[in-house]
Motif scaffolding. Structure first.
Motif, PDB file in Angstrom:
ATOM      1  N   VAL A   1       3.576  10.282  -7.104  1.00  0.00           N
ATOM      2  CA  VAL A   1       4.594  10.660  -8.085  1.00  0.00           C
ATOM      3  C   VAL A   1       3.951  10.845  -9.456  1.00  0.00           C
ATOM      4  O   VAL A   1       4.246  11.813 -10.166  1.00  0.00           O
ATOM      5  N   ARG A   2       3.041   9.949  -9.832  1.00  0.00           N
ATOM      6  CA  ARG A   2       2.357  10.092 -11.129  1.00  0.00           C
ATOM      7  C   ARG A   2       1.506  11.357 -11.161  1.00  0.00           C
ATOM      8  O   ARG A   2       1.420  12.033 -12.187  1.00  0.00           O
ATOM      9  N   ALA A   3       0.879  11.717 -10.054  1.00  0.00           N
ATOM     10  CA  ALA A   3       0.017  12.909 -10.008  1.00  0.00           C
ATOM     11  C   ALA A   3       0.819  14.198  -9.934  1.00  0.00           C
ATOM     12  O   ALA A   3       0.429  15.206 -10.523  1.00  0.00           O
ATOM     13  N   CYS A   4       1.929  14.172  -9.208  1.00  0.00           N
ATOM     14  CA  CYS A   4       2.644  15.415  -8.902  1.00  0.00           C
ATOM     15  C   CYS A   4       3.987  15.554  -9.603  1.00  0.00           C
ATOM     16  O   CYS A   4       4.525  16.652  -9.679  1.00  0.00           O
ATOM     17  N   GLY A   5       4.562  14.465 -10.055  1.00  0.00           N
ATOM     18  CA  GLY A   5       5.867  14.524 -10.702  1.00  0.00           C
ATOM     19  C   GLY A   5       6.980  14.008  -9.807  1.00  0.00           C
ATOM     20  O   GLY A   5       6.809  13.810  -8.601  1.00  0.00           O
ATOM     21  N   PRO A  46       1.100  17.197  -2.079  1.00  0.00           N
ATOM     22  CA  PRO A  46       0.581  18.557  -2.223  1.00  0.00           C
ATOM     23  C   PRO A  46      -0.530  18.730  -3.264  1.00  0.00           C
ATOM     24  O   PRO A  46      -1.098  19.814  -3.377  1.00  0.00           O
ATOM     25  N   GLU A  47      -0.886  17.697  -4.008  1.00  0.00           N
ATOM     26  CA  GLU A  47      -1.859  17.820  -5.097  1.00  0.00           C
ATOM     27  C   GLU A  47      -3.294  17.744  -4.578  1.00  0.00           C
ATOM     28  O   GLU A  47      -3.634  16.832  -3.834  1.00  0.00           O
ATOM     29  N   THR A  48      -4.132  18.712  -4.973  1.00  0.00           N
ATOM     30  CA  THR A  48      -5.542  18.681  -4.582  1.00  0.00           C
ATOM     31  C   THR A  48      -6.486  18.570  -5.770  1.00  0.00           C
ATOM     32  O   THR A  48      -7.688  18.385  -5.578  1.00  0.00           O
ATOM     33  N   VAL A  49      -5.966  18.664  -6.978  1.00  0.00           N
ATOM     34  CA  VAL A  49      -6.821  18.593  -8.155  1.00  0.00           C
ATOM     35  C   VAL A  49      -6.943  17.150  -8.641  1.00  0.00           C
ATOM     36  O   VAL A  49      -8.040  16.658  -8.876  1.00  0.00           O
ATOM     37  N   VAL A  61       0.834  -1.200   0.000  1.00  0.00           N
ATOM     38  CA  VAL A  61       0.000   0.000   0.000  1.00  0.00           C
ATOM     39  C   VAL A  61       0.870   1.252   0.000  1.00  0.00           C
ATOM     40  O   VAL A  61       0.599   2.203  -0.741  1.00  0.00           O
ATOM     41  N   VAL A  62       1.922   1.280   0.811  1.00  0.00           N
ATOM     42  CA  VAL A  62       2.844   2.422   0.807  1.00  0.00           C
ATOM     43  C   VAL A  62       3.396   2.631  -0.596  1.00  0.00           C
ATOM     44  O   VAL A  62       3.409   3.751  -1.118  1.00  0.00           O
ATOM     45  N   SER A  63       3.832   1.555  -1.244  1.00  0.00           N
ATOM     46  CA  SER A  63       4.397   1.657  -2.594  1.00  0.00           C
ATOM     47  C   SER A  63       3.382   2.193  -3.583  1.00  0.00           C
ATOM     48  O   SER A  63       3.703   3.074  -4.393  1.00  0.00           O
ATOM     49  N   GLU A  64       2.167   1.665  -3.549  1.00  0.00           N
ATOM     50  CA  GLU A  64       1.133   2.106  -4.494  1.00  0.00           C
ATOM     51  C   GLU A  64       0.774   3.572  -4.289  1.00  0.00           C
ATOM     52  O   GLU A  64       0.666   4.331  -5.246  1.00  0.00           O
ATOM     53  N   LEU A  65       0.575   3.980  -3.032  1.00  0.00           N
ATOM     54  CA  LEU A  65       0.172   5.357  -2.770  1.00  0.00           C
ATOM     55  C   LEU A  65       1.288   6.343  -3.103  1.00  0.00           C
ATOM     56  O   LEU A  65       1.022   7.415  -3.658  1.00  0.00           O
TER      57      LEU A  65
END
Length: 148
Positions: free
Chosen positions: A68-72, A95-98, A59-63
């Motif tokens: 990283v995919r969402a924020c870079g 930090p991503e909320t969108v 779960v840690v790895s997936e999240l």
């Protein structure tokens, strides 16, 4: 109180928290590997069974991978892992909320899928996971039952 658990490295700082640990890190392959190892050690030291430890590491790895995919690359993350009477909490803050995680997607049984199995896996291991908006982003919260 917050106990210093490991020597700080560039982009990686760990503190203790009640019944677990909190890691502040900049996402990188080395730091993500360290946080998976820290998850295993923290839970083993707490007497958690091996299956639950492996599930928490997944779960840690997936999240973290989703963040990283969402924020870079090199996104700042906070990963918390701690025990509770009913199971193990895994919380990943970015930090991503969108771009929010969604349950809809690829089935884990789809042989043609090249990606998209992460959240179905999280659903299986931690049903009822949820996302909370915070003052600096979002936190995905998962409770994994003991005995996984």
């Amino acid at each position: 109180m917050a106990e210093h658990v490991q020597e700080a490295q560039p982009g990686y700082y760990v503190t203790g928290r009640e019944h677990g640990v909190r890691a502040h890190l900049t996402a990188s392959p080395a730091n993500l590997r360290c946080v998976r190892q820290l998850t295993a050690k923290t839970l083993a030291d707490a007497g958690v069974d091996g299956g639950t430890i492996e599930n928490a590491q997944l779960v840690v790895s997936e999240l973290c991978g989703n963040a990283v995919r969402a924020c870079g690359d090199h996104v700042p993350l906070v990963v918390e892992v701690h025990t509770a009477p009913t199971g193990v909490w895994v919380k990943v803050h970015d930090p991503e909320t969108v771009r929010m995680p969604r349950r809809a997607g690829v089935s884990m049984d789809d042989p043609a899928a090249e990606s998209g199995r992460g959240l179905p896996l999280v659903d299986f291991l931690a049903p009822g996971w949820h996302t909370a908006i915070t003052s600096v982003g979002k936190q995905v919260r998962c409770l994994l039952a003991y005995g996984g």
